[in-house]
Design a protein around this motif. Structure first.
Motif: not given
Length: 279
Positions: A176-190, A194-199, A228-236
């Motif tokens: 399988a082709d391997i995708l290396n992805i970098s994304v920027k997100i704005v999230y709700d800390p509530l 933890s940071e691990t949970a966001v990742n 990503l944007q329908i994921t709970r806690g991720i705003r942008i």
């Protein structure tokens, strides 16, 4: 599509001499200039346009599905090659009788288990004669995995026996082709402990999107962002960069591509970089 249909109906409405007389419409003015967007007439046209668009979409889907089925059934068509590859039975002999080449046993459990190719896609070569096929078996998690050299030799011999004479075939059997992805997100800390949970949430969302793409289907970065944007806690969510590696080739930057079809037919997530910002 809805807007186009609605505009066509609106134009027919104001072009009608009978309706112009009934409503006292002014020649040269558009429908929208003479009716409110919330008028009964405008809402009725919008409803008809929506229904018309739904019917047209269903018709296009049915037509595409019919074409796909026909291509799979017609001897020598690209879809036929994919169908035949899925019918390959590893370790079973082919019988040849006059112009027919077939398996004697296709219904026993052993025959069913011998169908090791679980993913197949074929297409006509654009600039040359012949057909290219992408194939894979499945690993223990039902994810695409290349055939080993012995299996590939047998599958290649099989398709060469049953295909139309004189048609060159190229078989792609790669990891399988391997995708290396970098994304920027704005999230709700509530929403995250933890940071691990966001990742983890980001990784799960991306894998959910990738797992939903059919074999040889297109990766579309905006659809990944939608997931990503329908994921709970991720705003942008925004794409930072996307690179792909396949079959040992150097990393290719596909950040600016609208879509990407994997060279192997399948994709999986490689490295993931999450650039985080608190809302």
């Amino acid at each position: 599509m809805i807007t186009e249909i609605a505009n066509t109906i609106k134009q027919a409405f104001i072009d009608s001499s009978i309706l112009r007389g009934l409503y006292g419409l002014v020649v040269g003015k558009t429908f929208d200039e003479q009716f409110s967007a919330v008028s009964l007439e405008a809402l009725t046209i919008e409803a008809h346009a929506t229904a018309g668009a739904a019917v047209q979409t269903m018709h296009e889907w049915h037509l595409a599905e019919t074409r796909r089925i026909v291509e799979q059934e017609r001897y020598g068509y690209a879809g036929w090659y994919a169908k035949m590859m899925l019918a390959f039975q590893f370790g079973f002999d082919l019988n040849e009788l006059e112009e027919q080449t077939f398996y004697s046993d296709t219904t026993s459990q052993a025959a069913i288990d011998a169908r090791i190719i679980k993913f197949a896609f074929a297409f006509d070569n654009v600039n040359s004669i012949g057909v290219t096929m992408k194939i894979s078996k499945a690993d223990q998690y039902d994810k695409p995995e290349p055939l080993d050299s012995f299996e590939l030799t047998a599958a290649t011999s099989y398709i060469n026996r049953i295909k139309p004479a004189g048609i060159p075939i190229r078989i792609v059997n790669e990891a399988a082709d391997i995708l290396n992805i970098s994304v920027k997100i704005v999230y709700d800390p509530l929403s995250f402990p933890s940071e691990t949970a966001v990742n983890d949430a980001v990784e799960t969302a991306i894998n959910t999107y990738l797992n939903g793409i059919e074999f040889n289907g297109a990766f579309v970065s905006m659809r990944m962002i939608d997931q990503l944007q329908i994921t709970r806690g991720i705003r942008i969510a925004l794409v930072d960069s996307i690179g792909v590696i396949h079959a040992g080739y150097p990393l290719e930057d596909i950040t600016e591509l609208t879509s990407y079809i994997p060279a192997s037919g399948a994709m999986k997530l490689g490295t993931l970089n999450v650039i985080k910002e608190v809302m």
